[in-house]
Design an enzyme around this catalytic site. Structure first.
Site, PDB file in Angstrom:
ATOM      1  CE1 TYR A 127       0.669   1.361   4.350  1.00 49.52           C
ATOM      2  CE2 TYR A 127       0.592  -1.032   4.493  1.00 49.52           C
ATOM      3  CZ  TYR A 127       0.934   0.186   5.038  1.00 49.52           C
ATOM      4  OH  TYR A 127       1.552   0.242   6.259  1.00 49.52           O
ATOM      5  NE  ARG A 128       4.585   2.261   5.042  1.00 47.22           N
ATOM      6  CZ  ARG A 128       5.221   1.709   6.049  1.00 47.22           C
ATOM      7  NH1 ARG A 128       6.329   1.029   5.839  1.00 47.22           N
ATOM      8  NH2 ARG A 128       4.767   1.843   7.278  1.00 47.22           N
TER       9      ARG A 128
END
Length: 199
Positions: A127-128
């Site tokens: 998700y980063r």
């Protein structure tokens, strides 16, 4: 999370997530030193004439000049096929889902189209995100010489060329804006933390 980065760039018929089409996607995986792993992929996705006719004038000119519009018309690749080709390449170098962040320039726009059109790819990525444009904006504010001295970018407006430029740009910032290797000492780090005070 592992040290590899998944670099993706997309070309679209515009930036409107509600209506525009994803028409090209490219991917390269790098290690933590920004060395490219493998050949990467660059896939042109078919879009119909209505989608191409709806492009804003500036996008129409850009994609016509780069040759992308003609390639999109000739392509028979679907979004689903493109997604599987990108995933196959990424899995060669990042075998575990959710462990490598997405990297690129102004990558949130690309991530929006990926999430909409390629959900399996979206969930395979961590998700980063690592956005080179964030470093550019901070350099402009804090280190204007670095910002104004950056190497010129090409104007290919093609996905794979744009990724290579983003990797080159991050290499530049690493050498100019970041603390030289091996980085600050443990005592230097502790002094900065103390200076910042409690949260």
């Amino acid at each position: 999370m592992q040290d590899k980065l998944v670099w993706i760039d997309c070309e679209m018929t515009g930036l409107r997530l509600g209506t525009d089409k994803l028409i090209e996607i490219a991917a390269l995986v790098t290690d933590s030193e920004l060395n490219v792993l493998g050949e990467g992929v660059d896939i042109v996705i078919h879009a119909d004439d209505d989608a191409l006719a709806a492009m804003p004038d500036v996008v129409t000119k850009m994609h016509e000049n780069s040759g992308l519009t003609d390639e999109v018309r000739k392509s028979t690749v679907t979004l689903a096929e493109a997604e599987q080709q990108v995933l196959a390449y990424i899995r060669e170098h990042v075998p575990v889902a959710g462990t490598a962040p997405l990297a690129g320039n102004s990558i949130a726009t690309d991530r929006g189209f990926i999430a909409r059109d390629m959900p399996d790819l979206d969930t395979y990525l961590h998700y980063r995100m690592i956005d080179v444009s964030s470093i550019k904006e901070l350099s402009r504010r804090w280190y204007p010489r670095i910002y104004f001295g950056q190497p010129e970018k090409g104007l290919a407006h093609r996905a794979l060329a744009d990724i290579r430029e983003s990797i080159r740009e991050l290499k530049y910032y690493r050498k100019t804006a970041f603390v030289p290797e091996p980085g600050p000492s443990t005592s230097d780090i502790a002094a900065v933390v103390e200076e910042l005070g409690p949260a």
